[in-house]
Design an enzyme around this catalytic site. Sequence first.
Site, PDB file in Angstrom:
ATOM      1  N   SER A  14     -39.593  -4.557   8.388  1.00 29.14           N
ATOM      2  CA  SER A  14     -40.344  -3.711   9.274  1.00 29.14           C
ATOM      3  C   SER A  14     -39.631  -2.322   9.382  1.00 29.14           C
ATOM      4  O   SER A  14     -40.316  -1.216   9.225  1.00 29.14           O
ATOM      5  CB  SER A  14     -40.685  -4.401  10.630  1.00 29.14           C
ATOM      6  OG  SER A  14     -41.533  -5.557  10.310  1.00 29.14           O
ATOM      7  N   ARG A  37     -37.910   0.921  17.706  1.00 23.14           N
ATOM      8  CA  ARG A  37     -38.431  -0.105  18.286  1.00 23.14           C
ATOM      9  C   ARG A  37     -39.679   0.310  19.045  1.00 23.14           C
ATOM     10  O   ARG A  37     -40.715  -0.754  18.953  1.00 23.14           O
ATOM     11  CB  ARG A  37     -37.377  -0.701  19.245  1.00 23.14           C
ATOM     12  CG  ARG A  37     -36.384  -1.491  18.416  1.00 23.14           C
ATOM     13  CD  ARG A  37     -35.466  -2.359  19.402  1.00 23.14           C
ATOM     14  NE  ARG A  37     -34.658  -3.231  18.364  1.00 23.14           N
ATOM     15  CZ  ARG A  37     -34.837  -4.469  17.848  1.00 23.14           C
ATOM     16  NH1 ARG A  37     -35.921  -4.981  17.988  1.00 23.14           N
ATOM     17  NH2 ARG A  37     -33.992  -4.950  17.276  1.00 23.14           N
ATOM     18  N   HIS A  40     -42.213   0.128  15.984  1.00 18.94           N
ATOM     19  CA  HIS A  40     -42.199  -1.381  15.551  1.00 18.94           C
ATOM     20  C   HIS A  40     -43.224  -1.980  16.545  1.00 18.94           C
ATOM     21  O   HIS A  40     -43.981  -2.803  15.981  1.00 18.94           O
ATOM     22  CB  HIS A  40     -40.846  -1.750  15.470  1.00 18.94           C
ATOM     23  CG  HIS A  40     -40.651  -3.422  15.076  1.00 18.94           C
ATOM     24  ND1 HIS A  40     -40.523  -4.325  15.841  1.00 18.94           N
ATOM     25  CD2 HIS A  40     -40.920  -3.954  14.049  1.00 18.94           C
ATOM     26  CE1 HIS A  40     -40.530  -5.516  15.302  1.00 18.94           C
ATOM     27  NE2 HIS A  40     -40.663  -5.145  14.114  1.00 18.94           N
TER      28      HIS A  40
END
Length: 214
Positions: A14, A37, A40
């Site tokens: 990812s 993040r 993500h």
Amino acid sequence: MSVHLRPEEIEAESFRIIEEELGPHDWNAQQWPLVRRAIHTSADFDYARSMVITQHAVAGGIEALRAGLGVVTDTTMIISGMNKERLNGFGAQLSCFVADPQVAREAKEQGVTRSILAMRKAARDAANGIFVIGNAPTALFELIRLIREEGVRPRLIVALPVGFVGAAESKDALRELAREYPELQFVTNIGRKGGSNVAAAVMNAILIQAVGAQ
């Protein structure tokens, strides 16, 4: 892609996709893990453009964690999303006072939101150093008031409230506050987007760096 990848392999892939699709950016080595993040956990590349991270925000968060200062959230969803094992390694208390019976009673008596009273309760304890807001703009507005009027000085604020009423405005107010208090360290974004999941993701990115700094 194989459906039998391990979780860490899925995460790594990812991250690779995020970096490939986003391309060049100006985030530094401390800031980029937070932004990555956020992307993500939300699958939203807008965070690469809308995030605002002060110069010493990550360092301030790491120092607060290593000092064992408490982490206060405005929702239990953030607590659910944070890595407790890493946090416990620093001896830091993780708290959310929104469901506290005293907070609920006083909020009803005063006709204000529980989020406001929860921030006041958290701010009374000098052992709390990091404030993480991913839901309620009223919590951020109150924290700003506490900073300006009562001398509260968090080591780090993660301010990512979400919604159509007050979310963008509260984050605007935080950035404006930084003109009065340039020492204030925070992670926020511009606009309505945010949420407890994104706030937890940002804190997890800071925790990973804090562990690495030990």
